[in-house]
Design a protein around this motif. Sequence first.
Motif: not given
Length: 535
Positions: A33, A35, A236, A238-239, A533
């Motif tokens: 991932d 993110n 932007t 980090a999730k 991204s």
Amino acid sequence: MKRKLSKLLILIIVVVTLQGCTNIIPKNNNITDSNSITYAVEKFPDSINITNKLSLRDKDFIYSIFDGLVSENENGDIVPDLAESYSVSKDGLEYIFKLRNNIYWSNGNRITADDFLKFFKSITSNKNKDEYVSELYNVYGVKDYHEGKGTFEKNVAISKEDGNVIKFRMNVRDDSFLKKLSEGYFKLRELDDNLDNYKEKFSSIKYSGAYAIKNVNEDKEIELDLNEKYWNKKSTNAKKIILKVFTGAELALADFESKKDVDIILNIPNSEISRLSSKNLVEIFPNDTMKVIEFNPDTKNNKTNLSMRRALEKSILNTITGNSLVKEDRFQLALGELERKALKSNESIVSSTIADDSKNLDSIKEQVSNLLSKSSYEGDVLRLVCLKSDENKSICEFISKNLKDIYNITVKYNLLDKDQLKKAVSTGDYELLLEDITSSSDTYGQLVNKWIANNKGKTIDNKDINDMISTNTLKKDETVDSKNKSLVKLLRDNNYIVPLLFNNLICVKSDKVKSITFSKDGILNLNQLEVNSGD
């Protein structure tokens, strides 16, 4: 025929079932991932209740899940956090904080002035025995309330006003009050047992910061999820952030280079810095500690009179430029200064000024020789003591060898454990002391407090220094901060202390990480971490 059809049917069912099973096996999103960022840590804190006992790396984690009224940015400036703005009265006795309208707990509830009143009531309560509470004693009524006198509502001058506003009224002017409020102790949280048992109770905790604990995998991984209602959330960010335990940076680095499932590593081995720098994988950031040399000021020790101290300072500052830890960027040269000059990412700390000094070695040797002739030094062994560590050993070995080889000054170093060092300092069994101090939060105050503690009971032949130490009252328009700075200036002018090296953070990051910042105190700002991204 029927038997063959039956076998074929069974085979088809088995294949379909296995394919279905492969679809429901959870995928390791930590690796793929874009993110999600994985940060290598050595351990997790025992508690997330912010106290004096937290390490710098503990703060990386805890400061990402709790916010305060204000915070400190990478330049050391105090900036609004959960507060939208703040104002200070001309006399410095009133602080007003207007809260943002878009601040939310991790459970979706809005954060209000009442939450802050409840929080400050809890931390100033007589039940809270942590030392950091004393940092609020300049707020009217806090000291008495903390000692069990009166009530918070009637006696403590922390109140709310219309418009979601928090107001503090002071006993005395405290120019460092905003800095104190930026410390982790005063980040908004609910003080209960869940903070001490966060590994099991993480889902019951309300988080005021950018991230919330989503899951804890024993002592191996902690998963943090971004608060979608966080006031400063960016596309932007980090999730997800995974804190993953590695027993040593070497293992984390091996994982980083082979499996590619680690994105941020701090404090990599010194031997790896040059190799990784050549691959543009390294960034350098200021840490929160510095190395300082103190000379024994006791007049009973005639080996370190003023001329000798000046000779030692000049010779040590000149030779330390060649130490491997400096060349590998583990440290930045202090050059006798207590405040670090700006350091750009990946910039060499060997400046042109230092290079020029190295060219003037003959001149410096002559200056040192002249100073030695004015001192009482006759080749005696000077004792250098410090806390036992690999870095201190490297520094002491280097000083000892170069002072002997270049200046014919004999220094014998002794690496001691904490109790041994405390005893050596208290009994005065040393001429030079190498020690660490925090180089940003309150450098002058910490240096003064350490110097006074180290030299208690020693006879110091300097009236100005003795007068400042023995006087507890402040002069008109004098603050604690200004008094500390004046005392440190006296100590520097008389060469009792030598700021030697600033510690650097050596950071390795993957291509997934777009931007990474640290506070001036050396805390990794996980709440400002940005990713590239995945497109």
